[in-house]
Design a protein around this motif. Structure first.
Motif, PDB file in Angstrom:
ATOM      1  N   MET A  48     -22.003  31.531 -53.882  1.00 19.40           N
ATOM      2  CA  MET A  48     -22.713  30.551 -54.640  1.00 19.40           C
ATOM      3  C   MET A  48     -22.184  29.234 -53.902  1.00 19.40           C
ATOM      4  O   MET A  48     -20.470  28.867 -54.770  1.00 19.40           O
ATOM      5  CB  MET A  48     -22.874  31.188 -55.944  1.00 19.40           C
ATOM      6  CG  MET A  48     -23.780  30.066 -57.058  1.00 19.40           C
ATOM      7  SD  MET A  48     -23.642  29.909 -58.157  1.00 19.40           S
ATOM      8  CE  MET A  48     -25.630  31.042 -57.853  1.00 19.40           C
ATOM      9  N   VAL A  49     -22.461  27.945 -53.915  1.00 16.79           N
ATOM     10  CA  VAL A  49     -22.464  26.592 -53.604  1.00 16.79           C
ATOM     11  C   VAL A  49     -22.400  25.833 -55.607  1.00 16.79           C
ATOM     12  O   VAL A  49     -23.313  26.344 -56.028  1.00 16.79           O
ATOM     13  CB  VAL A  49     -23.061  26.335 -52.397  1.00 16.79           C
ATOM     14  CG1 VAL A  49     -22.519  24.487 -53.405  1.00 16.79           C
ATOM     15  CG2 VAL A  49     -22.881  26.350 -51.202  1.00 16.79           C
ATOM     16  N   GLY A  65     -31.170  25.985 -45.929  1.00 18.13           N
ATOM     17  CA  GLY A  65     -31.024  27.054 -46.322  1.00 18.13           C
ATOM     18  C   GLY A  65     -30.767  27.400 -47.548  1.00 18.13           C
ATOM     19  O   GLY A  65     -31.378  29.223 -48.088  1.00 18.13           O
ATOM     20  N   LEU A  66     -30.099  26.458 -48.531  1.00 19.37           N
ATOM     21  CA  LEU A  66     -29.470  27.301 -49.886  1.00 19.37           C
ATOM     22  C   LEU A  66     -30.798  26.974 -50.547  1.00 19.37           C
ATOM     23  O   LEU A  66     -31.830  26.684 -51.057  1.00 19.37           O
ATOM     24  CB  LEU A  66     -28.719  26.151 -50.601  1.00 19.37           C
ATOM     25  CG  LEU A  66     -27.198  26.603 -49.111  1.00 19.37           C
ATOM     26  CD1 LEU A  66     -26.162  25.516 -49.935  1.00 19.37           C
ATOM     27  CD2 LEU A  66     -27.010  28.075 -49.696  1.00 19.37           C
ATOM     28  N   VAL A 106     -28.423  18.241 -53.239  1.00 18.38           N
ATOM     29  CA  VAL A 106     -28.961  19.496 -53.349  1.00 18.38           C
ATOM     30  C   VAL A 106     -30.722  19.366 -52.467  1.00 18.38           C
ATOM     31  O   VAL A 106     -30.473  20.380 -52.027  1.00 18.38           O
ATOM     32  CB  VAL A 106     -29.567  19.533 -54.982  1.00 18.38           C
ATOM     33  CG1 VAL A 106     -31.014  20.554 -54.743  1.00 18.38           C
ATOM     34  CG2 VAL A 106     -28.881  19.991 -55.447  1.00 18.38           C
ATOM     35  N   ASP A 107     -30.980  18.178 -52.291  1.00 16.28           N
ATOM     36  CA  ASP A 107     -31.894  17.767 -51.197  1.00 16.28           C
ATOM     37  C   ASP A 107     -31.265  18.317 -49.544  1.00 16.28           C
ATOM     38  O   ASP A 107     -32.322  19.271 -49.030  1.00 16.28           O
ATOM     39  CB  ASP A 107     -32.506  17.091 -51.119  1.00 16.28           C
ATOM     40  CG  ASP A 107     -33.454  16.406 -52.202  1.00 16.28           C
ATOM     41  OD1 ASP A 107     -34.197  17.470 -52.772  1.00 16.28           O
ATOM     42  OD2 ASP A 107     -33.767  14.896 -52.295  1.00 16.28           O
ATOM     43  N   ILE A 165     -20.125  31.075 -44.600  1.00 14.64           N
ATOM     44  CA  ILE A 165     -20.169  31.572 -45.585  1.00 14.64           C
ATOM     45  C   ILE A 165     -21.629  32.096 -46.183  1.00 14.64           C
ATOM     46  O   ILE A 165     -21.661  33.304 -47.119  1.00 14.64           O
ATOM     47  CB  ILE A 165     -19.855  31.228 -46.897  1.00 14.64           C
ATOM     48  CG1 ILE A 165     -18.219  29.923 -46.351  1.00 14.64           C
ATOM     49  CG2 ILE A 165     -20.519  31.006 -48.219  1.00 14.64           C
ATOM     50  CD1 ILE A 165     -18.083  28.514 -47.542  1.00 14.64           C
ATOM     51  N   PHE A 166     -22.969  31.678 -45.360  1.00  5.12           N
ATOM     52  CA  PHE A 166     -23.646  32.037 -46.568  1.00  5.12           C
ATOM     53  C   PHE A 166     -24.566  32.477 -44.945  1.00  5.12           C
ATOM     54  O   PHE A 166     -25.903  33.609 -45.356  1.00  5.12           O
ATOM     55  CB  PHE A 166     -25.030  31.059 -46.890  1.00  5.12           C
ATOM     56  CG  PHE A 166     -23.736  30.550 -48.433  1.00  5.12           C
ATOM     57  CD1 PHE A 166     -24.404  31.285 -49.376  1.00  5.12           C
ATOM     58  CD2 PHE A 166     -23.380  29.742 -48.148  1.00  5.12           C
ATOM     59  CE1 PHE A 166     -23.795  31.031 -50.271  1.00  5.12           C
ATOM     60  CE2 PHE A 166     -22.774  28.646 -49.525  1.00  5.12           C
ATOM     61  CZ  PHE A 166     -23.156  29.418 -50.345  1.00  5.12           C
ATOM     62  N   ASN A 167     -24.447  32.417 -44.204  1.00  9.83           N
ATOM     63  CA  ASN A 167     -24.860  33.086 -42.626  1.00  9.83           C
ATOM     64  C   ASN A 167     -25.621  32.741 -42.667  1.00  9.83           C
ATOM     65  O   ASN A 167     -27.123  33.731 -42.499  1.00  9.83           O
ATOM     66  CB  ASN A 167     -25.041  35.092 -43.693  1.00  9.83           C
ATOM     67  CG  ASN A 167     -24.651  35.837 -41.632  1.00  9.83           C
ATOM     68  OD1 ASN A 167     -24.950  35.332 -40.257  1.00  9.83           O
ATOM     69  ND2 ASN A 167     -25.906  36.720 -41.958  1.00  9.83           N
ATOM     70  N   LEU A 168     -26.477  31.371 -42.602  1.00 12.19           N
ATOM     71  CA  LEU A 168     -27.664  30.682 -42.487  1.00 12.19           C
ATOM     72  C   LEU A 168     -27.849  30.860 -41.342  1.00 12.19           C
ATOM     73  O   LEU A 168     -27.161  30.530 -40.201  1.00 12.19           O
ATOM     74  CB  LEU A 168     -27.194  29.417 -43.110  1.00 12.19           C
ATOM     75  CG  LEU A 168     -26.817  29.730 -44.576  1.00 12.19           C
ATOM     76  CD1 LEU A 168     -26.214  27.682 -45.346  1.00 12.19           C
ATOM     77  CD2 LEU A 168     -27.899  29.828 -45.160  1.00 12.19           C
TER      78      LEU A 168
END
Length: 406
Positions: free
Chosen positions: A243-244, A267-268, A260-261, A377-380
């Motif tokens: 998590m970020v 993709g988060l 955040v935008d 990290i998130f496999n985006l």
């Protein structure tokens, strides 16, 4: 040049492509010639090759050795297929064992089939292929950092059983201490008294002094290593999701919303992103902030993004978040607002990691680095490059347009 028998000419040419003539001058080849009792025959072949070269006035030692091998192959062929296959196979085994080079015998096999050698004899070549395949599957052992330190520790223990003041023993100790210090510094600071003592050992003495240091510090060193290992095992058992966590001052809400935008665009979402001041990404109405923060640090592998600003260092909550991230060794990135300078970075987090100053010339390229880290990290799924660049430009334009009054 001495010509091979017409029937084995393809075999000789393919063999020459595998084994260089220079190898025939090596001590390992000469030793092999004697061991298989071909030394007399080889001497005769080499003598004839030298006479041939002197007659034509050409050649060198390597050239002569190559011609001598051609003569030896001709003689073996005359004696029968079994002798020829034996000579070629044994020579290939020798070459492979000495050079560790891969050998493809498929062309040699075809050459022997043309001669009329049956499959039973050619099994010797097939065995060589099998042996080579097994060799290719052997993978080198790669030690972890911890295993490397422990290996160096054991190496010193072993060598110090002899002359503790020898150069070898001193070098073994210094190598162990250096690698152990590098490894442990990823997990401890001078705030840990045992680590500080280990770090500040006086290693300027002779081998006997170093041996005394080793025995004096060993219990504490072993405790430090064990604690790291236990924590690593606990983290593996948790299997925490990434998590970020955006750590920022509430007075930098506008900047946080723009970030955040940007992170949403790659993709988060609310499952992978926490930002306390942005609706949908922060606390519920009845949530306790400190309990929520504790739960996030315990239940997720957090990647921290610190929004450094003059206001950040006036927020006790923000400083506590930074301290918690350091204690738990979270990955992090620092982003500096336009009114914040690198010289203002204080506390446990500094500019040694990715640091992005939004109004600096390299801001765009450093955001690219951050994007690559988060992708991994998130496999985006990657955005189209033009799409990412547009999102990145909008973010930088928006945050650099923010006006600060304090």
């Amino acid at each position: 040049m001495i010509k091979p028998d017409t029937k084995i000419e393809p075999l000789r040419e393919d063999l020459r492509c595998i084994i260089e003539d220079s190898f025939l001058l090596s001590i390992s080849f000469k030793r092999w010639i004697i061991s298989v009792k071909l030394d007399k025959m080889w001497e005769q072949c080499l003598s004839k090759a030298k006479q041939e070269n002197r007659f034509f006035g050409i050649g060198s030692d390597e050239y002569e050795a190559g011609n001598a091998l051609t003569l030896l192959l001709n003689i073996s062929f005359e004696e029968g297929n079994e002798t020829l296959v034996w000579l070629v196979s044994e020579l290939l085994y020798l070459y492979h064992n000495e050079t560790r080079k891969n050998i493809d015998v498929s062309a040699l096999r075809l050459d022997m089939q043309v001669i009329g050698i049956d499959n039973t004899l050619m099994q010797q070549l097939d065995d060589l292929c099998v042996s080579e395949a097994v060799t290719e599957e052997v993978k080198p052992v790669v030690l972890t950092k911890e295993q490397k330190v422990r290996q160096l520790e054991n190496d010193y223990k072993e060598v110090s059983k002899g002359d503790r003041n020898s150069r070898k023993s001193i070098e073994a100790y210094l190598e162990w201490h250096k690698e152990a210090l590098i490894y442990l510094s990823d997990f401890y600071t001078d705030m840990n008294s045992d680590f500080k003592e280990f770090k500040n050992l006086d290693n300027s003495g002779n081998g006997y002094s170093l041996y005394s240091n080793f025995n004096k510090i060993y219990t504490k060193y072993n405790l430090l290593m064990s604690k790291v290992n236990m924590e690593s095992e606990n983290n593996q058992k948790k299997g925490n999701s990434p998590m970020v966590f955006i750590s920022h001052s509430s007075k930098d809400k506008e900047f946080a919303e723009a970030l955040v935008d940007l992170l949403e665009s790659i993709g988060l979402n609310k499952e992978t992103l926490f930002c306390s001041s942005v609706d949908g990404y922060g606390l519920g109405l009845s949530d306790d902030i400190f309990e929520t923060l504790r739960g996030l640090f315990e239940n997720h592998d957090l990647f921290m993004i610190f929004l450094h600003s003059p206001r950040y260092y006036k927020s006790s909550v923000s400083l506590n978040e930074m301290g918690a991230a350091w204690v738990l060794r979270s990955g992090f990135c620092s982003i500096l607002t336009s009114d914040m300078d690198f010289s203002g970075l204080t506390g446990v987090v500094n500019g040694s990691k990715i640091s992005i100053k939004v109004n600096a010339q390299d801001a765009a390229s450093r955001l690219n680095d951050l994007y690559k880290i988060l992708q991994e990290i998130f496999n985006l799924a990657p955005l189209e490059i033009t799409q990412w660049e547009r999102k990145r430009s909008i973010f930088l334009r928006n945050v650099n347009a923010i006006k600060y009054t304090e």
